[in-house]
Design a protein around this motif. Structure first.
Motif, mmCIF file in Angstrom:
data_model
loop_
_atom_site.group_PDB
_atom_site.id
_atom_site.type_symbol
_atom_site.label_atom_id
_atom_site.label_comp_id
_atom_site.label_asym_id
_atom_site.label_seq_id
_atom_site.Cartn_x
_atom_site.Cartn_y
_atom_site.Cartn_z
ATOM 1 N N GLY A 186 -21.389 59.485 72.523
ATOM 2 C CA GLY A 186 -21.636 60.799 73.125
ATOM 3 C C GLY A 186 -21.237 60.863 74.584
ATOM 4 O O GLY A 186 -20.576 61.817 75.016
ATOM 5 N N THR A 187 -21.602 59.851 75.346
ATOM 6 C CA THR A 187 -21.225 59.854 76.764
ATOM 7 C C THR A 187 -19.712 59.728 76.924
ATOM 8 O O THR A 187 -19.127 60.390 77.780
ATOM 9 N N HIS A 188 -19.099 58.903 76.102
ATOM 10 C CA HIS A 188 -17.641 58.754 76.159
ATOM 11 C C HIS A 188 -16.961 60.087 75.852
ATOM 12 O O HIS A 188 -16.032 60.499 76.558
ATOM 13 N N PHE A 189 -17.416 60.756 74.830
ATOM 14 C CA PHE A 189 -16.842 62.052 74.449
ATOM 15 C C PHE A 189 -16.986 63.069 75.581
ATOM 16 O O PHE A 189 -16.034 63.776 75.917
ATOM 17 N N LEU A 190 -18.174 63.132 76.189
ATOM 18 C CA LEU A 190 -18.396 64.089 77.274
ATOM 19 C C LEU A 190 -17.556 63.754 78.503
ATOM 20 O O LEU A 190 -17.027 64.654 79.168
ATOM 21 N N ILE A 191 -17.419 62.472 78.811
ATOM 22 C CA ILE A 191 -16.602 62.070 79.960
ATOM 23 C C ILE A 191 -15.136 62.412 79.721
ATOM 24 O O ILE A 191 -14.463 62.972 80.594
ATOM 25 N N ILE A 192 -14.632 62.086 78.545
ATOM 26 C CA ILE A 192 -13.220 62.338 78.236
ATOM 27 C C ILE A 192 -12.935 63.833 78.182
ATOM 28 O O ILE A 192 -11.909 64.301 78.694
ATOM 29 N N ASN A 193 -13.835 64.601 77.573
ATOM 30 C CA ASN A 193 -13.657 66.056 77.531
ATOM 31 C C ASN A 193 -13.626 66.640 78.938
ATOM 32 O O ASN A 193 -12.796 67.498 79.241
ATOM 33 N N GLY A 194 -14.529 66.191 79.773
ATOM 34 C CA GLY A 194 -14.555 66.679 81.149
ATOM 35 C C GLY A 194 -13.315 66.286 81.921
ATOM 36 O O GLY A 194 -12.792 67.054 82.730
ATOM 37 N N MET A 195 -12.835 65.089 81.675
ATOM 38 C CA MET A 195 -11.640 64.620 82.372
ATOM 39 C C MET A 195 -10.402 65.402 81.926
ATOM 40 O O MET A 195 -9.525 65.697 82.741
ATOM 41 N N ASN A 196 -10.333 65.732 80.650
ATOM 42 C CA ASN A 196 -9.193 66.510 80.168
ATOM 43 C C ASN A 196 -9.201 67.925 80.743
ATOM 44 O O ASN A 196 -8.147 68.503 80.976
ATOM 45 N N ARG A 197 -10.390 68.490 80.965
ATOM 46 C CA ARG A 197 -10.485 69.829 81.543
ATOM 47 C C ARG A 197 -10.235 69.823 83.050
ATOM 48 O O ARG A 197 -9.504 70.657 83.555
ATOM 49 N N ASP A 198 -10.899 68.885 83.757
ATOM 50 C CA ASP A 198 -10.771 68.812 85.207
ATOM 51 C C ASP A 198 -10.818 67.348 85.639
ATOM 52 O O ASP A 198 -11.903 66.768 85.744
ATOM 53 N N PRO A 199 -9.664 66.734 85.858
ATOM 54 C CA PRO A 199 -9.645 65.305 86.211
ATOM 55 C C PRO A 199 -10.414 64.974 87.482
ATOM 56 O O PRO A 199 -10.886 63.863 87.652
ATOM 57 N N ARG A 200 -10.570 65.947 88.383
ATOM 58 C CA ARG A 200 -11.300 65.683 89.622
ATOM 59 C C ARG A 200 -12.789 65.481 89.382
ATOM 60 O O ARG A 200 -13.468 64.888 90.212
ATOM 61 N N SER A 201 -13.305 65.946 88.261
ATOM 62 C CA SER A 201 -14.740 65.824 87.997
ATOM 63 C C SER A 201 -15.099 64.526 87.274
ATOM 64 O O SER A 201 -16.251 64.326 86.911
ATOM 65 N N PHE A 202 -14.121 63.636 87.079
ATOM 66 C CA PHE A 202 -14.361 62.405 86.318
ATOM 67 C C PHE A 202 -15.478 61.558 86.931
ATOM 68 O O PHE A 202 -16.408 61.147 86.238
ATOM 69 N N VAL A 203 -15.400 61.284 88.215
ATOM 70 C CA VAL A 203 -16.373 60.396 88.856
ATOM 71 C C VAL A 203 -17.763 61.011 88.799
ATOM 72 O O VAL A 203 -18.740 60.330 88.453
ATOM 73 N N LYS A 204 -17.852 62.290 89.105
ATOM 74 C CA LYS A 204 -19.152 62.967 89.084
ATOM 75 C C LYS A 204 -19.761 62.954 87.682
ATOM 76 O O LYS A 204 -20.929 62.634 87.489
ATOM 77 N N ARG A 205 -18.956 63.262 86.701
ATOM 78 C CA ARG A 205 -19.435 63.289 85.317
ATOM 79 C C ARG A 205 -19.791 61.879 84.827
ATOM 80 O O ARG A 205 -20.813 61.669 84.186
ATOM 81 N N PHE A 206 -18.939 60.904 85.148
ATOM 82 C CA PHE A 206 -19.189 59.526 84.737
ATOM 83 C C PHE A 206 -20.499 59.011 85.326
ATOM 84 O O PHE A 206 -21.328 58.433 84.617
ATOM 85 N N LEU A 207 -20.690 59.195 86.619
ATOM 86 C CA LEU A 207 -21.917 58.714 87.258
ATOM 87 C C LEU A 207 -23.146 59.447 86.735
ATOM 88 O O LEU A 207 -24.190 58.838 86.484
ATOM 89 N N GLY A 208 -23.040 60.757 86.571
ATOM 90 C CA GLY A 208 -24.176 61.526 86.060
ATOM 91 C C GLY A 208 -24.579 61.107 84.659
ATOM 92 O O GLY A 208 -25.766 60.901 84.366
ATOM 93 N N LEU A 209 -23.603 60.962 83.783
ATOM 94 C CA LEU A 209 -23.909 60.556 82.413
ATOM 95 C C LEU A 209 -24.384 59.106 82.335
ATOM 96 O O LEU A 209 -25.257 58.773 81.530
ATOM 97 N N SER A 210 -23.842 58.248 83.186
ATOM 98 C CA SER A 210 -24.285 56.848 83.200
ATOM 99 C C SER A 210 -25.736 56.743 83.643
ATOM 100 O O SER A 210 -26.538 56.036 83.030
ATOM 101 N N VAL A 211 -26.078 57.448 84.700
ATOM 102 C CA VAL A 211 -27.472 57.428 85.177
ATOM 103 C C VAL A 211 -28.392 58.061 84.139
ATOM 104 O O VAL A 211 -29.481 57.551 83.864
ATOM 105 N N GLY A 212 -27.949 59.152 83.530
ATOM 106 C CA GLY A 212 -28.766 59.803 82.502
ATOM 107 C C GLY A 212 -29.015 58.901 81.307
ATOM 108 O O GLY A 212 -30.154 58.800 80.817
ATOM 109 N N SER A 213 -27.976 58.214 80.844
ATOM 110 C CA SER A 213 -28.172 57.330 79.688
ATOM 111 C C SER A 213 -29.034 56.118 80.066
ATOM 112 O O SER A 213 -29.836 55.653 79.261
#
Length: 131
Positions: free
Chosen positions: A47-74
């Motif tokens: 699930g986290t991988h899917f959300l990170i990849i989807n976010g990166m495909n939409r907006d590559p600049r949001s990768f770090v923010k999304r990755f860190l947020g989902l990592s901390v959340g999980s």
């Protein structure tokens, strides 16, 4: 994405197999939740991988923010599970021993899936866009 899902499935099957082998080798060390830990980690990691990849495909600049947020959340979800299980199994000596085994096993699975997720994300980020 198909290759990632195949790797995740193989890792999960190996995790379930390890749990059953532990039951076969020493039934005293077996906890009934063991075969369920690997599929749970597969769902969270997938699930986290899917959300990170989807976010990166939409907006590559949001990768770090999304990755860190989902990592901390999980990590918080995993920590809550560990705390909940430990607090509910502190009534007698046998349950404390079971809780210790659960925490150690859970930590081992966490480390394995963390390494897997990191390697797969590095592969995805470094490869040229072909999919």
């Amino acid at each position: 994405m198909k290759k990632y899902l195949m790797h995740l499935l193989v890792l999960t099957l190996v995790g379930v197999l390890v749990a059953f082998v532990m039951m076969w080798l020493n039934a005293n060390l077996y906890i009934w939740l063991m075969p369920l830990i690997a599929p749970f980690f597969a769902l969270v990691t997938g699930g986290t991988h899917f959300l990170i990849i989807n976010g990166m495909n939409r907006d590559p600049r949001s990768f770090v923010k999304r990755f860190l947020g989902l990592s901390v959340g999980s990590m918080m979800v995993h920590l809550l599970i560990l705390i909940g299980y430990t607090l509910t199994h502190m009534h007698n000596v046998d349950e404390v021993a079971t809780a210790k085994r659960f925490v150690l096993l859970y930590a081992a699975y966490f480390f394995v899936y963390l390494v897997f997720e990191t390697i797969e994300l590095i592969r995805f980020v470094r490869k040229p866009k072909q999919e």
